[in-house]
Design a protein around this motif. Structure first.
Motif, PDB file in Angstrom:
ATOM      1  N   HIS A   1       0.841  -1.204   0.000  1.00 41.98           N
ATOM      2  CA  HIS A   1       0.000   0.000   0.000  1.00 41.98           C
ATOM      3  C   HIS A   1       0.873   1.249   0.000  1.00 41.98           C
ATOM      4  CE1 HIS A   1      -3.303   2.603   2.088  1.00 41.98           C
ATOM      5  NE2 HIS A   1      -3.263   2.797   0.788  1.00 41.98           N
ATOM      6  N   ILE A   2       0.724   2.046  -1.037  1.00 42.60           N
ATOM      7  CA  ILE A   2       1.452   3.318  -1.133  1.00 42.60           C
ATOM      8  C   ILE A   2       0.567   4.440  -0.604  1.00 42.60           C
ATOM      9  CG2 ILE A   2       2.499   4.970  -2.730  1.00 42.60           C
ATOM     10  CD1 ILE A   2       3.240   2.548  -4.460  1.00 42.60           C
ATOM     11  N   VAL A   3       1.169   5.331   0.169  1.00 45.04           N
ATOM     12  CA  VAL A   3       0.483   6.375   0.947  1.00 45.04           C
ATOM     13  C   VAL A   3      -0.309   5.700   2.066  1.00 45.04           C
ATOM     14  CG1 VAL A   3      -0.749   8.573   0.821  1.00 45.04           C
ATOM     15  CG2 VAL A   3       0.225   7.637  -1.260  1.00 45.04           C
ATOM     16  N   ALA A   4       0.369   4.845   2.795  1.00 48.54           N
ATOM     17  CA  ALA A   4      -0.240   4.139   3.928  1.00 48.54           C
ATOM     18  C   ALA A   4      -0.179   5.004   5.191  1.00 48.54           C
ATOM     19  CB  ALA A   4       0.486   2.813   4.162  1.00 48.54           C
ATOM     20  N   GLY A   5      -0.999   4.637   6.172  1.00 43.07           N
ATOM     21  CA  GLY A   5      -0.947   5.296   7.478  1.00 43.07           C
ATOM     22  C   GLY A   5      -1.572   6.666   7.556  1.00 43.07           C
ATOM     23  N   THR A   6      -2.321   7.071   6.523  1.00 48.11           N
ATOM     24  CA  THR A   6      -2.976   8.384   6.571  1.00 48.11           C
ATOM     25  C   THR A   6      -4.372   8.231   7.177  1.00 48.11           C
ATOM     26  OG1 THR A   6      -3.872   8.153   4.336  1.00 48.11           O
ATOM     27  CG2 THR A   6      -1.731   9.212   4.543  1.00 48.11           C
ATOM     28  N   ARG A   7      -4.753   9.173   8.025  1.00 46.34           N
ATOM     29  CA  ARG A   7      -6.056   9.098   8.690  1.00 46.34           C
ATOM     30  C   ARG A   7      -6.680  10.484   8.841  1.00 46.34           C
ATOM     31  NH1 ARG A   7      -4.821   4.688   7.822  1.00 46.34           N
ATOM     32  NH2 ARG A   7      -4.757   2.855   9.171  1.00 46.34           N
ATOM     33  N   SER A   8      -8.018  10.525   8.777  1.00 47.98           N
ATOM     34  CA  SER A   8      -8.766  11.738   9.112  1.00 47.98           C
ATOM     35  C   SER A   8      -9.333  11.617  10.524  1.00 47.98           C
ATOM     36  CB  SER A   8      -9.923  11.941   8.127  1.00 47.98           C
ATOM     37  OG  SER A   8     -10.900  10.922   8.300  1.00 47.98           O
ATOM     38  N   PHE A   9      -9.402  10.366  11.041  1.00 45.21           N
ATOM     39  CA  PHE A   9      -9.995  10.036  12.343  1.00 45.21           C
ATOM     40  C   PHE A   9     -11.488  10.350  12.388  1.00 45.21           C
ATOM     41  CE2 PHE A   9      -5.475  10.881  13.053  1.00 45.21           C
ATOM     42  CZ  PHE A   9      -5.083   9.617  13.492  1.00 45.21           C
ATOM     43  N   ASP A  10     -12.111  10.349  11.205  1.00 41.85           N
ATOM     44  CA  ASP A  10     -13.563  10.517  11.102  1.00 41.85           C
ATOM     45  C   ASP A  10     -14.126   9.245  10.470  1.00 41.85           C
ATOM     46  OD1 ASP A  10     -16.178  11.177  10.683  1.00 41.85           O
ATOM     47  OD2 ASP A  10     -15.784  12.949   9.437  1.00 41.85           O
ATOM     48  N   ILE A  11     -14.617   8.348  11.310  1.00 40.13           N
ATOM     49  CA  ILE A  11     -15.050   7.037  10.830  1.00 40.13           C
ATOM     50  C   ILE A  11     -16.313   7.123   9.977  1.00 40.13           C
ATOM     51  CG2 ILE A  11     -16.545   6.398  12.752  1.00 40.13           C
ATOM     52  CD1 ILE A  11     -13.895   4.164  11.032  1.00 40.13           C
ATOM     53  N   LYS A  12     -16.954   8.299   9.947  1.00 42.33           N
ATOM     54  CA  LYS A  12     -18.127   8.471   9.087  1.00 42.33           C
ATOM     55  C   LYS A  12     -17.735   8.614   7.616  1.00 42.33           C
ATOM     56  CE  LYS A  12     -20.706  10.851  12.752  1.00 42.33           C
ATOM     57  NZ  LYS A  12     -21.217  12.168  13.192  1.00 42.33           N
ATOM     58  N   MET A  13     -16.471   8.886   7.367  1.00 36.70           N
ATOM     59  CA  MET A  13     -16.006   9.050   5.986  1.00 36.70           C
ATOM     60  C   MET A  13     -15.707   7.683   5.358  1.00 36.70           C
ATOM     61  SD  MET A  13     -13.310  12.203   6.269  1.00 36.70           S
ATOM     62  CE  MET A  13     -12.904  12.049   4.527  1.00 36.70           C
ATOM     63  N   PRO A  14     -16.306   7.388   4.206  1.00 38.21           N
ATOM     64  CA  PRO A  14     -16.024   6.098   3.548  1.00 38.21           C
ATOM     65  C   PRO A  14     -14.532   5.856   3.328  1.00 38.21           C
ATOM     66  CG  PRO A  14     -17.884   7.178   2.477  1.00 38.21           C
ATOM     67  CD  PRO A  14     -17.321   8.165   3.462  1.00 38.21           C
ATOM     68  N   LYS A  15     -13.793   6.919   2.984  1.00 37.58           N
ATOM     69  CA  LYS A  15     -12.363   6.753   2.725  1.00 37.58           C
ATOM     70  C   LYS A  15     -11.596   6.352   3.984  1.00 37.58           C
ATOM     71  CE  LYS A  15     -11.691   9.560  -1.417  1.00 37.58           C
ATOM     72  NZ  LYS A  15     -10.917  10.657  -2.044  1.00 37.58           N
ATOM     73  N   GLU A  16     -12.070   6.795   5.144  1.00 41.86           N
ATOM     74  CA  GLU A  16     -11.402   6.419   6.384  1.00 41.86           C
ATOM     75  C   GLU A  16     -11.544   4.916   6.637  1.00 41.86           C
ATOM     76  OE1 GLU A  16      -9.319   7.589  10.051  1.00 41.86           O
ATOM     77  OE2 GLU A  16      -9.420   8.162   7.945  1.00 41.86           O
ATOM     78  N   ILE A  17     -12.719   4.383   6.347  1.00 40.59           N
ATOM     79  CA  ILE A  17     -12.931   2.934   6.469  1.00 40.59           C
ATOM     80  C   ILE A  17     -12.019   2.204   5.485  1.00 40.59           C
ATOM     81  CG2 ILE A  17     -14.626   1.065   6.210  1.00 40.59           C
ATOM     82  CD1 ILE A  17     -16.772   3.228   6.975  1.00 40.59           C
ATOM     83  N   ASN A  18     -11.944   2.712   4.264  1.00 38.31           N
ATOM     84  CA  ASN A  18     -11.057   2.116   3.257  1.00 38.31           C
ATOM     85  C   ASN A  18      -9.619   2.064   3.758  1.00 38.31           C
ATOM     86  OD1 ASN A  18     -13.345   2.103   1.663  1.00 38.31           O
ATOM     87  ND2 ASN A  18     -12.678   3.745   0.315  1.00 38.31           N
ATOM     88  N   ARG A  19      -9.138   3.192   4.329  1.00 37.59           N
ATOM     89  CA  ARG A  19      -7.750   3.266   4.807  1.00 37.59           C
ATOM     90  C   ARG A  19      -7.485   2.217   5.883  1.00 37.59           C
ATOM     91  NH1 ARG A  19      -9.054   9.375   5.476  1.00 37.59           N
ATOM     92  NH2 ARG A  19      -8.532  10.206   3.428  1.00 37.59           N
TER      93      ARG A  19
END
Length: 370
Positions: free
Chosen positions: A120-138
């Motif tokens: 996974h490239i660009v790993a370990g990035t987070r918004s800490f907002d679990i309501k965001m679909p991308k956060e679940i993906n990460r």
């Protein structure tokens, strides 16, 4: 070693282009390594302008899965089904996925179900907002990955805190910088720039985030502040799709009856947009990639979001977060146009050699697990 690189949207190609060049370079030096590029979307995807692959100096994808739908769950299911068939028909030792899209998630799940190494490239990035679909993906992609390639120490810390083994995590730097450094001497000056006042300069405005566009009442307030604080400095806006429609409906584009507002320009090629942002007086955007490029170029940048995947753009670089707050935005633009911006530097390992590190690690990992 057979590598499959999976892309799901236009920005992914910009990040994988250096990896493709590094793989080709390793192969030219006698290493047993080759790749195939897979795109989840369709061959006639309108976001992939004809000049994109020429600008990036890479070949078009070897395979187009042809998925095109709005519903993210439906898209995930379709990509999973089609990518599974691809892996069953093509010998693959490593699958590389990038960023945090629904298609990235789909490819990651299928890869591990097939027992194939996942990077996974660009790993370990987070918004800490679990309501965001991308956060679940990460969370899911990082949890499944055998190799996590991070852009900075902050991302390393997140991956470690969430239980990833240290042996899986590699801080390789920001892959986007590889593309920027490679293309710096190739950037193309857009023709309309010659007609502008050099001393006055210009601002660049981009808008893509659906949540920001859909809250029209707040967007109206923000746009009013942008136009007011910019004064007589031109605001160049290469907008497309829904973003362009909404800004037009609100009346913020310059026209025969409105001499104050945004100067709408047609979406530019990668090399032209790179020139435009590199020479701007300042940038107002909701794009993380644009903010990262601004830090590389040392150009003042305001991000219309309350978080960034790469906090080093704020702590070290030229980026400032204003959320969706019109008052904060107003003050930031005032500082931008008055030349009161903060001092900024280039974050660690944003040196344009991330792809070399990634390919070397992949080869060593493959040899040790063969």
């Amino acid at each position: 070693m057979n590598i499959c690189i999976v892309t799901g949207a236009r920005p992914n190609f910009i990040k994988v282009a250096p990896i493709i060049r590094a793989i080709k370079n390793a192969a030219c030096h006698g290493r047993d390594i080759q790749y195939r590029l897979v795109y989840a979307g369709k061959e006639d995807d309108p976001t992939l302008e004809p000049t994109l692959f020429e600008d990036l100096q890479i070949d078009k994808p070897d395979v187009f899965l042809g998925v095109d739908c709005e519903n993210l769950n439906e898209l995930t299911g379709q990509v999973m089904s089609l990518f599974e068939r691809y892996l069953q028909a093509n010998k693959t030792d490593v699958v590389i996925v990038v960023d945090d899209l629904a298609s990235t998630l789909a490819a990651a799940i299928v890869t591990k179900k097939q027992g194939i190494t996942l990077a996974h490239i660009v790993a370990g990035t987070r918004s800490f907002d679990i309501k965001m679909p991308k956060e679940i993906n990460r969370l899911v992609i990082d949890g499944l990955s055998d190799l996590l390639f991070t852009a900075g120490m902050g991302s390393n810390s997140i991956a470690t805190r969430e239980g990833a083994e240290l042996s899986k995590i590699y801080m390789v730097g920001n892959i986007l910088m590889d593309t920027l450094r490679f293309n710096l001497p190739r950037l193309k000056k857009p023709s309309f720039i010659d007609e502008m006042d050099e001393k006055k300069g210009y601002l660049v405005f981009t808008l893509n985030r659906k949540a920001l566009i859909s809250d029209k009442e707040n967007l109206q307030k923000m746009m009013e502040q942008i136009v007011m604080q910019a004064g007589d400095i031109p605001i160049l806006a290469p907008l497309r799709g829904r973003a362009a429609e909404v800004i037009d409906e609100m009346g913020f584009f310059k026209n025969a009856s409105n001499d104050r507002g945004l100067q709408r320009i047609e979406p530019l090629s990668y090399l032209e947009f790179g020139w435009l942002t590199a020479h701007a007086r300042g940038i107002i955007t909701d794009s993380g990639n644009v903010a990262e490029e601004a830090t590389f170029n040392g150009v003042p940048c305001i991000t219309l979001n309350s978080y960034t995947e790469h906090i080093e753009t704020v702590k070290v670089g030229s980026n400032v977060l204003v959320g969706e707050d019109a008052e904060q935005l107003s003050e930031a633009i005032r500082k931008m146009v008055c030349g009161e911006w903060k001092q900024c530097n280039l974050p660690d390992r944003w040196d344009g050699r991330s792809a070399e590190r990634i390919v070397q690690i992949l080869m060593e990992y493959h040899e040790s697990h063969a």
